[in-house]
Structure formats: C-alpha cells, structure tokens
Design a protein around this motif. Structure first.
Motif, short mmCIF file in Angstrom:
data_model
loop_
_atom_site.label_atom_id
_atom_site.label_comp_id
_atom_site.label_asym_id
_atom_site.label_seq_id
_atom_site.Cartn_x
_atom_site.Cartn_y
_atom_site.Cartn_z
N LEU A 8 0.81 -1.20 0.00
CA LEU A 8 0.00 0.00 0.00
C LEU A 8 0.85 1.26 0.00
N LEU A 9 2.09 1.18 0.43
CA LEU A 9 2.95 2.35 0.45
C LEU A 9 3.70 2.45 -0.87
N THR A 10 3.69 3.60 -1.45
CA THR A 10 4.48 3.84 -2.64
C THR A 10 5.26 5.12 -2.46
N ALA A 11 6.38 5.24 -3.13
CA ALA A 11 7.23 6.41 -2.99
C ALA A 11 6.46 7.66 -3.37
N GLY A 12 6.66 8.71 -2.57
CA GLY A 12 6.08 10.00 -2.88
C GLY A 12 4.70 10.25 -2.29
N GLU A 13 4.05 9.24 -1.72
CA GLU A 13 2.74 9.46 -1.13
C GLU A 13 2.89 10.10 0.25
N ALA A 14 2.00 10.98 0.58
CA ALA A 14 2.02 11.58 1.92
C ALA A 14 1.55 10.56 2.93
N SER A 15 2.29 10.42 4.02
CA SER A 15 1.97 9.41 5.02
C SER A 15 0.61 9.66 5.67
N ALA A 16 0.13 10.88 5.66
CA ALA A 16 -1.15 11.19 6.29
C ALA A 16 -2.33 10.57 5.56
N THR A 17 -2.15 10.04 4.36
CA THR A 17 -3.26 9.47 3.61
C THR A 17 -3.58 8.05 4.04
N ARG A 18 -2.68 7.37 4.73
CA ARG A 18 -2.89 5.98 5.13
C ARG A 18 -3.21 5.95 6.62
N GLU A 19 -4.29 5.28 6.94
CA GLU A 19 -4.70 5.26 8.34
C GLU A 19 -5.50 4.00 8.65
N VAL A 20 -5.55 3.69 9.94
CA VAL A 20 -6.42 2.62 10.41
C VAL A 20 -7.82 3.20 10.40
N PRO A 21 -8.74 2.60 9.66
CA PRO A 21 -10.09 3.15 9.60
C PRO A 21 -10.80 3.00 10.95
N VAL A 67 -17.28 -3.87 11.90
CA VAL A 67 -17.79 -2.96 10.88
C VAL A 67 -16.76 -1.85 10.70
N PHE A 68 -16.22 -1.73 9.49
CA PHE A 68 -15.27 -0.68 9.18
C PHE A 68 -15.99 0.51 8.58
N ASP A 69 -15.63 1.69 9.03
CA ASP A 69 -16.14 2.94 8.48
C ASP A 69 -15.13 3.42 7.45
N TRP A 70 -15.20 2.83 6.24
CA TRP A 70 -14.27 3.24 5.19
C TRP A 70 -14.56 4.68 4.80
N ALA A 107 -9.56 -18.09 9.36
CA ALA A 107 -9.00 -17.29 10.44
C ALA A 107 -9.77 -17.55 11.72
N ASP A 108 -9.27 -16.96 12.79
CA ASP A 108 -9.92 -17.07 14.09
C ASP A 108 -10.55 -15.76 14.56
N GLU A 109 -10.11 -14.65 14.00
CA GLU A 109 -10.74 -13.37 14.31
C GLU A 109 -10.35 -12.32 13.27
N ILE A 110 -11.20 -11.31 13.17
CA ILE A 110 -10.87 -10.13 12.36
C ILE A 110 -9.93 -9.30 13.20
N TYR A 111 -8.93 -8.72 12.58
CA TYR A 111 -7.90 -7.98 13.32
C TYR A 111 -7.94 -6.52 12.86
N PRO A 112 -8.91 -5.73 13.37
CA PRO A 112 -9.13 -4.38 12.84
C PRO A 112 -7.95 -3.43 13.05
N GLU A 113 -7.17 -3.65 14.10
CA GLU A 113 -6.05 -2.75 14.38
C GLU A 113 -4.98 -2.78 13.30
N TRP A 114 -4.95 -3.83 12.48
CA TRP A 114 -3.97 -3.94 11.40
C TRP A 114 -4.57 -3.62 10.04
N SER A 115 -5.84 -3.29 10.02
CA SER A 115 -6.50 -2.98 8.76
C SER A 115 -6.23 -1.52 8.40
#
Length: 152
Positions: A23-36, A66-69, A104-112
């Motif tokens: 998901l990370l590519t060179a030149g992207e602002a880090s503020a655009t990627r976040e845990v929803p 439930v993710f709030d995308w 899987a055994d659980e959804i892991y939202p903190e890594w999404s």
C-alpha cells in the motif's frame, strides 16, 4: 509469540504491514494511510449476527467488525463457524465469502488500513494456531484481490 499490544506497537506493525502489503508507494504523503474507524459486535452463543439487515452465523466468542471506510460505504467482516471469512455491505444482497479460501480465528481491525488518496484498503485477520496476521488488499477498480498474505 504473543499478539502485539499497545498503541505504539500497533502503529509500528501497521506501517510494516503496509510496506509489506504494497500500500505504500514512494512520494505518497503518510497522512493518507490510516487505520479506519471501526466498531465490533460480539458474536453471541447462538452465532447469529445481523449487519445491514443480513443475518449470518459466526463463530461464538468472536466479533463481527464494521469498518467505516472513508472512501466508500461501510463494510462488515466476520468469521463463520468453519473459520471462513465473510463480508457484507449496504445493498450487497447478503453475506459473501471473501476470495482466496482464507481461514481465520478473528478479524484484526487494528492492522486494517485505508489509503484515502488511492482508495485502496486492506483487511487483516488473525490465526491463533500460528499467531500470524494475514491481509488481503482492496484495489480499484476490481475490488478485493482474493490473495491472502502474511502481514505480521
């Protein structure tokens, strides 16, 4: 190996997961990627949980998340009694099994993750038998890739 705990470690592991997941590519602002933002509904002993009016049967003791995308409608994820991974969203017509034959055994939202510029998303699940997180990417225009990869 135990599951990571703590906000600092979660952030560090999230960034590493993003790097490994592409998901990370060179030149992207880090503020655009976040845990929803997300919320969890505990699966009761009956296993029955509803999301957007669609009922599914899930593994008791887990959570439907439930993710709030930011870049699209919300989306629910859950682990069924046979450990397969399912999701539903508004107007989806019901629960759909995630591609890639993941278990899987659980959804892991903190890594999404979500990238609010590219509109790419990543959902993470956790497997207790090998203490490993696996992720799958959502890439426009095709959607979920159907490929699970180790992101722990």
């Amino acid at each position: 190996m135990k599951r990571p705990r703590g906000r600092a470690l979660t952030i560090l592991v999230t960034l590493v997961g993003m790097l490994l997941g592409g998901l990370l590519t060179a030149g992207e602002a880090s503020a655009t990627r976040e845990v929803p933002s997300f919320y969890k509904t505990a699966v009761p002993a009956s296993g029955k949980v509803s999301c957007y009016g669609y009922y599914g049967t899930f593994k008791a003791g887990t959570y439907v998340v439930v993710f709030d995308w930011v870049t699209s409608s919300d989306e629910c994820f859950g682990i069924s009694t046979d450990r397969t991974i399912w999701h539903a969203w508004p107007n989806s017509g019901g629960w759909h099994r995630m591609g890639g034959n993941g278990h899987a055994d659980e959804i892991y939202p903190e890594w999404s993750l979500e990238d609010t510029v590219t509109k790419q998303r990543q959902v993470a699940v956790f497997v207790y038998s090998n203490y490993t997180a696996y992720c799958q990417d959502y890439v426009l225009p095709n959607g979920w890739t159907g490929s699970w990869f180790n992101c722990s």
